[in-house]
Design a protein around this motif. Structure first.
Motif, PDB file in Angstrom:
ATOM      1  N   LEU A 182       0.911  -1.285   0.040  1.00 51.24           N
ATOM      2  CA  LEU A 182      -0.083  -0.102   0.172  1.00 51.24           C
ATOM      3  C   LEU A 182       1.107   1.324   0.077  1.00 51.24           C
ATOM      4  O   LEU A 182       0.456   2.183  -0.721  1.00 51.24           O
ATOM      5  N   LEU A 183       1.990   1.198   0.937  1.00 50.52           N
ATOM      6  CA  LEU A 183       2.582   2.492   0.746  1.00 50.52           C
ATOM      7  C   LEU A 183       3.418   2.634  -0.601  1.00 50.52           C
ATOM      8  O   LEU A 183       3.515   3.834  -1.193  1.00 50.52           O
ATOM      9  N   ALA A 184       3.856   1.578  -1.328  1.00 49.25           N
ATOM     10  CA  ALA A 184       4.406   1.817  -2.752  1.00 49.25           C
ATOM     11  C   ALA A 184       3.534   2.391  -3.776  1.00 49.25           C
ATOM     12  O   ALA A 184       3.982   2.819  -4.579  1.00 49.25           O
ATOM     13  N   ASN A 185       2.306   1.890  -3.272  1.00 47.33           N
ATOM     14  CA  ASN A 185       0.968   2.256  -4.342  1.00 47.33           C
ATOM     15  C   ASN A 185       1.128   3.791  -4.221  1.00 47.33           C
ATOM     16  O   ASN A 185       0.768   4.558  -5.196  1.00 47.33           O
ATOM     17  N   LEU A 186       1.080   4.247  -2.687  1.00 41.06           N
ATOM     18  CA  LEU A 186       0.844   5.625  -2.579  1.00 41.06           C
ATOM     19  C   LEU A 186       1.810   6.354  -3.083  1.00 41.06           C
ATOM     20  O   LEU A 186       1.545   7.487  -3.890  1.00 41.06           O
ATOM     21  N   VAL A 187       3.210   5.875  -2.878  1.00 41.48           N
ATOM     22  CA  VAL A 187       4.172   6.756  -3.561  1.00 41.48           C
ATOM     23  C   VAL A 187       4.309   6.717  -4.963  1.00 41.48           C
ATOM     24  O   VAL A 187       4.377   7.706  -5.929  1.00 41.48           O
ATOM     25  N   ALA A 188       3.824   5.707  -5.667  1.00 35.29           N
ATOM     26  CA  ALA A 188       3.831   5.568  -7.200  1.00 35.29           C
ATOM     27  C   ALA A 188       2.698   6.258  -7.773  1.00 35.29           C
ATOM     28  O   ALA A 188       2.735   6.838  -8.885  1.00 35.29           O
ATOM     29  N   SER A 189       1.392   6.459  -6.877  1.00 36.16           N
ATOM     30  CA  SER A 189       0.257   7.206  -7.336  1.00 36.16           C
ATOM     31  C   SER A 189       0.566   8.760  -7.440  1.00 36.16           C
ATOM     32  O   SER A 189      -0.363   9.550  -7.842  1.00 36.16           O
ATOM     33  N   GLY A 207       1.291  -4.125 -12.184  1.00 33.89           N
ATOM     34  CA  GLY A 207       0.696  -4.996 -13.418  1.00 33.89           C
ATOM     35  C   GLY A 207      -0.350  -5.969 -12.649  1.00 33.89           C
ATOM     36  O   GLY A 207      -0.295  -6.146 -11.375  1.00 33.89           O
ATOM     37  N   PRO A 208      -1.299  -6.332 -13.489  1.00 25.34           N
ATOM     38  CA  PRO A 208      -2.402  -7.262 -12.652  1.00 25.34           C
ATOM     39  C   PRO A 208      -1.753  -8.787 -12.310  1.00 25.34           C
ATOM     40  O   PRO A 208      -2.241  -9.356 -11.358  1.00 25.34           O
ATOM     41  N   GLY A 209      -0.860  -9.218 -12.764  1.00 26.37           N
ATOM     42  CA  GLY A 209      -0.092 -10.332 -12.709  1.00 26.37           C
ATOM     43  C   GLY A 209       0.393 -10.533 -11.171  1.00 26.37           C
ATOM     44  O   GLY A 209       0.451 -11.451 -10.531  1.00 26.37           O
ATOM     45  N   ALA A 210       1.283  -9.382 -10.846  1.00 32.17           N
ATOM     46  CA  ALA A 210       1.823  -9.328  -9.482  1.00 32.17           C
ATOM     47  C   ALA A 210       0.858  -9.360  -8.499  1.00 32.17           C
ATOM     48  O   ALA A 210       1.168 -10.031  -7.409  1.00 32.17           O
ATOM     49  N   VAL A 211      -0.289  -8.447  -8.478  1.00 30.89           N
ATOM     50  CA  VAL A 211      -1.054  -8.535  -7.323  1.00 30.89           C
ATOM     51  C   VAL A 211      -2.020  -9.733  -7.372  1.00 30.89           C
ATOM     52  O   VAL A 211      -2.118 -10.315  -6.301  1.00 30.89           O
ATOM     53  N   GLN A 212      -2.395 -10.131  -8.500  1.00 31.37           N
ATOM     54  CA  GLN A 212      -3.007 -11.453  -8.729  1.00 31.37           C
ATOM     55  C   GLN A 212      -2.326 -12.688  -8.217  1.00 31.37           C
ATOM     56  O   GLN A 212      -2.641 -13.429  -7.216  1.00 31.37           O
ATOM     57  N   ARG A 256       8.899   5.169  -8.675  1.00 30.95           N
ATOM     58  CA  ARG A 256       7.616   4.706  -9.488  1.00 30.95           C
ATOM     59  C   ARG A 256       8.350   3.954 -10.708  1.00 30.95           C
ATOM     60  O   ARG A 256       7.562   2.795 -11.184  1.00 30.95           O
ATOM     61  N   ASP A 257       9.305   4.237 -11.447  1.00 34.41           N
ATOM     62  CA  ASP A 257      10.083   3.396 -12.517  1.00 34.41           C
ATOM     63  C   ASP A 257      10.303   1.898 -11.936  1.00 34.41           C
ATOM     64  O   ASP A 257      10.153   0.901 -12.836  1.00 34.41           O
ATOM     65  N   ARG A 258      10.952   2.042 -10.901  1.00 31.05           N
ATOM     66  CA  ARG A 258      11.505   0.695 -10.103  1.00 31.05           C
ATOM     67  C   ARG A 258      10.375  -0.059  -9.681  1.00 31.05           C
ATOM     68  O   ARG A 258      10.503  -1.496 -10.035  1.00 31.05           O
ATOM     69  N   TRP A 259       9.316   0.217  -9.377  1.00 30.62           N
ATOM     70  CA  TRP A 259       8.190  -0.381  -8.832  1.00 30.62           C
ATOM     71  C   TRP A 259       7.069  -0.600  -9.842  1.00 30.62           C
ATOM     72  O   TRP A 259       6.034  -0.995  -9.662  1.00 30.62           O
ATOM     73  N   GLN A 260       7.248  -0.311 -11.282  1.00 34.42           N
ATOM     74  CA  GLN A 260       6.437  -0.377 -12.125  1.00 34.42           C
ATOM     75  C   GLN A 260       5.836  -1.705 -12.379  1.00 34.42           C
ATOM     76  O   GLN A 260       4.815  -1.977 -12.530  1.00 34.42           O
ATOM     77  N   TRP A 261       6.637  -2.861 -12.167  1.00 35.50           N
ATOM     78  CA  TRP A 261       6.287  -4.167 -12.245  1.00 35.50           C
ATOM     79  C   TRP A 261       5.274  -4.606 -11.266  1.00 35.50           C
ATOM     80  O   TRP A 261       4.437  -5.639 -11.568  1.00 35.50           O
ATOM     81  N   LEU A 262       5.409  -3.939 -10.408  1.00 32.75           N
ATOM     82  CA  LEU A 262       4.296  -4.437  -9.064  1.00 32.75           C
ATOM     83  C   LEU A 262       2.791  -4.171  -9.491  1.00 32.75           C
ATOM     84  O   LEU A 262       2.095  -4.523  -8.929  1.00 32.75           O
TER      85      LEU A 262
END
Length: 124
Positions: A20-27, A71-76, A63-69
């Motif tokens: 969630l923290l990474a999502n907040l930073v990336a958003s 994607g729908p595949g990583a969360v799924q 944001r660029d480094r965590w972009q892979w996270l």
């Protein structure tokens, strides 16, 4: 409970918090970090401009480094693994625990009961 057991129980919550923290930073968009133009060049506006100048590349790199996270595949994959590891057999485990708890309680109650009141009437 041992300290290791506490750590293992807290691991899924820690992973979710980091996600969630990474999502907040990336958003956070870099446009929202730009300082608003102020009429005067006060020291505060210069400090804000300097901080934004330092933070903007950091946010972009993160944001660029965590972009892979994102994607729908990583969360799924994370949710699927969590389900298989912790929730898949929750129903049968719960039923087995309730059955064993009931049996233990009945055995303990029966052992505390006087022989005259709780004897097995089928034995005669």
């Amino acid at each position: 409970m041992s300290l290791l057991g506490c750590r293992l129980q807290a691991l899924p919550l820690l992973c979710l918090s980091a996600l969630l923290l990474a999502n907040l930073v990336a958003s956070v968009t870099t446009e929202s970090l730009l300082p608003t133009p102020s009429p005067e060049n006060s020291r505060w506006s210069l400090v804000r401009a300097r901080v934004m100048e330092m933070v903007k590349p950091l946010v972009t790199r993160t944001r660029d480094r965590w972009q892979w996270l994102w994607g729908p595949g990583a969360v799924q994959g994370f949710v699927q693994t969590y389900y298989e590891d912790h929730l898949k057999d929750l129903g049968p485990r719960t039923q087995a625990w309730l059955q064993s708890s009931r049996d233990q309680l009945l055995n303990k109650t029966h052992s505390l009961c006087p022989r005259l009141l709780c004897r097995d009437w089928t034995q005669g």
